[in-house]
Write an enzyme that holds these catalytic residues in place. Structure first.
Site, mmCIF file in Angstrom:
data_model
loop_
_atom_site.group_PDB
_atom_site.id
_atom_site.type_symbol
_atom_site.label_atom_id
_atom_site.label_comp_id
_atom_site.label_asym_id
_atom_site.label_seq_id
_atom_site.Cartn_x
_atom_site.Cartn_y
_atom_site.Cartn_z
ATOM 1 N N LYS A 123 -31.989 -24.804 22.474
ATOM 2 C CA LYS A 123 -30.548 -25.066 22.421
ATOM 3 C C LYS A 123 -29.794 -24.019 21.597
ATOM 4 O O LYS A 123 -28.608 -23.799 21.803
ATOM 5 C CB LYS A 123 -30.285 -26.472 21.906
ATOM 6 C CG LYS A 123 -30.772 -27.517 22.923
ATOM 7 C CD LYS A 123 -30.372 -28.924 22.583
ATOM 8 C CE LYS A 123 -30.767 -29.890 23.684
ATOM 9 N NZ LYS A 123 -32.237 -30.058 23.801
HETATM 10 C C1 LIG Z 1 -32.850 -30.488 24.998
HETATM 11 C C2 LIG Z 1 -34.294 -30.163 25.182
HETATM 12 C C3 LIG Z 1 -34.922 -30.227 26.452
HETATM 13 C C4 LIG Z 1 -34.204 -30.718 27.688
HETATM 14 O O1 LIG Z 1 -33.206 -29.843 28.140
HETATM 15 P P1 LIG Z 1 -32.122 -30.328 29.230
HETATM 16 O O2 LIG Z 1 -31.149 -29.211 29.308
HETATM 17 O O3 LIG Z 1 -31.517 -31.581 28.636
HETATM 18 O O4 LIG Z 1 -32.830 -30.601 30.511
HETATM 19 C C5 LIG Z 1 -36.254 -29.857 26.550
HETATM 20 N N1 LIG Z 1 -36.953 -29.457 25.466
HETATM 21 C C6 LIG Z 1 -36.398 -29.382 24.235
HETATM 22 C C7 LIG Z 1 -37.239 -28.965 23.086
HETATM 23 C C8 LIG Z 1 -35.051 -29.723 24.047
HETATM 24 O O5 LIG Z 1 -34.497 -29.659 22.818
#
Ligand SMILES: *Cc1c(COP(=O)(O)O)cnc(C)c1O
Length: 481
Positions: A123
């Protein structure tokens, strides 16, 4: 470039108009009017940019096609400031790691490392850019923004690390008191920046979300205190993620005739939706593998054509917790494309159908077959037992530790391999964030990047409060002056 709503609203907006907005006025999500086409000449040019100017240069090339209301020199400066080795830990920003057994002719898979930013989860890739875009745009408008959020871990810390010290922005982040991992608590609560406010709520994650909703529904308060969010439906976040699909492709291939597959650990469909956008632009992606955990809303759709949201009681708490979702909030964007961009049909499906029946069914619609045939989507599901087995296997075979979410990506990727097509699994977090499951799988603590040594002992700044919306509003009001 103009942006439209997936639910057919007639307004068309520019990038900076939607940057600070959440949903479109009709409840839909914003998408560009069309996907700019990257032809073979442009792809060759971008490979050159990747080779000579690196990630920041490539980010500028991609973003320029979608953003025409920030002067080019400013946008370039924002990309350069965001994607630095200092923040992301390596000159490539998203280095590709082959999982290659000794003696084998080619690697089994590649991990694309997206989790070397400040909070060790993917993120950061988008949130760091968002922080700089927000600061830029707010200064231009002489406005302020107070971001109110609820987090159970990854999103909240990524937002705080992106917004810390930014002018014009404050963050009020609620989290369930005592329920995040000690590492996650230390990451968030050790931020001492004046514009970051950690609020630990005596309650569970749903209590935090209810408070955020209640505050946002008080329109007078929302307007007076300029309350906004940074959730995953923000188009700028999705756009920032498109860049690393191109960066992964250029690292895995030698020429632009080659194809690749991507396997993406998925929850809210934000990450893999960026892959869909890259593919629509012309990036030679054969398959987009959607990997879910026990919360298999998306796998169910791609297998059966039925999209069925889950209730709180049917949402599993898993060992890949950042994918624990009851509905996939970005999925509407793909359905809009799948249904030939029919906004009124999307409005019907995601409005009345979901609200009244909790589901819709496209299995008998001929367009459903195109999800696989035309758009390249395949899917699969991984359970706690799969996760442990995959973590053990990857460690034994390659000496590489992967986190629980990435393990779901690897597990499902292995079911969709094609000879001659490199498979890139997006590494979405580092193992240290989910240490207890790593210990369960391997009997040892995961490696900890040096900069996180001893963070549990740092001074903490957090306000513990009861789950009471009025008290939270008072807290925000007193800290906005
Ligand atoms: C947020 C997250 C995901 C999922 O991503 P999306 O965009 O919601 O599909 C997967 N792995 C980690 C470590 C995350 O923080």
């Amino acid at each position: 470039m103009r942006y439209l709503s997936t639910r057919g609203h007639t307004d068309r907006k520019s990038f900076c108009q939607i940057l600070l907005e959440g949903l479109a006025p009709d409840g839909g999500l914003y998408l560009p009017e069309h996907y700019p086409h990257v032809d073979s000449q442009k792809l060759a040019q971008w490979r050159g940019i990747w080779n000579n100017q690196g990630y920041a240069g490539l980010a500028f090339a991609v973003l320029s096609l979608y953003i025409d209301d920030i002067p080019a020199a400013d946008l370039k400066a924002l990309c350069d400031k965001t994607y630095t080795e200092q923040v992301f830990g390596s000159p490539q920003i998203v280095p590709l790691k082959p999982l290659h057994a000794p003696g084998a002719p080619t690697p089994e898979l590649y991990l694309e490392a997206l989790s070397n930013g400040p909070t060790l989860a993917f993120k950061d890739m988008a949130m760091q850019l968002l922080g700089n875009l927000f600061e830029y745009e707010l200064a231009r408008r002489s406005e302020e923004l107070n971001i109110l959020g609820a987090t159970s871990g990854d999103t909240g810390s990524a937002a705080e690390y992106a917004m810390r010290g930014k002018k014009g922005v404050r963050v009020f982040m609620t989290s369930p008191n005592g329920r995040m991992s000690p590492f996650q608590q230390a990451q968030m609560f050790s931020l001492l920046d004046e514009n970051i406010h950690n609020i630990a709520i005596d309650g569970v994650f749903d209590d935090c979300q209810d408070i955020v909703k209640a505050v946002s529904n008080d329109l007078a308060f929302k307007r007076k205190y300029k309350i906004g969010t940074v959730n995953s439906i923000n188009w700028a976040r999705l756009l920032a993620q498109v860049v690393y699909y191109f960066a992964g492709y250029f690292q895995a291939t030698k020429n632009n005739a080659e194809q690749v597959n991507f396997s993406v650990p998925s929850g809210n469909f934000g990450n893999v939706c960026a892959g869909h956008v890259a593919r629509m632009m012309g990036l030679p992606i054969a398959k987009l593998v959607v990997a879910t955990n026990e919360n298999d809303v998306l796998d169910e759709f791609f297998r059966t054509g039925v999209y069925r949201v889950r209730g709180t009681a049917d949402t599993h708490e898993t060992s890949s917790p950042s994918m624990d979702i009851s509905k996939a909030s970005n999925f509407e964007r793909f359905v809009f494309d799948l249904l030939g961009r029919d906004g009124s049909r999307v409005a019907q499906l995601f409005g009345p159908a979901i609200h009244e029946q909790g589901r819709f069914d496209l299995s008998s619609d001929p367009l459903f077959a195109q999800a696989a045939q035309r758009y390249g989507f395949v899917s699969g599901k991984s359970t706690h037992a799969d996760r442990l087995a995959t973590i053990r296997d990857v460690f034994a075979r390659y000496g590489v530790m992967i986190d629980t979410h990435t393990a779901d990506g690897v597990k499902v990727a292995r079911d969709h391999q094609q000879t001659g097509v490199p498979m890139l699994v997006l590494e979405t977090a580092l193992p240290i964030k989910f240490a207890s499951t790593l210990v369960e799988a391997l009997g040892r603590e995961p490696d900890r990047p040096v900069q996180f040594n001893g963070i549990e002992a740092l001074p903490k700044r957090v306000q513990v409060m009861p789950a009471d919306t009025e008290l939270i509003k008072q807290y925000i009001a007193t800290h906005c002056d």
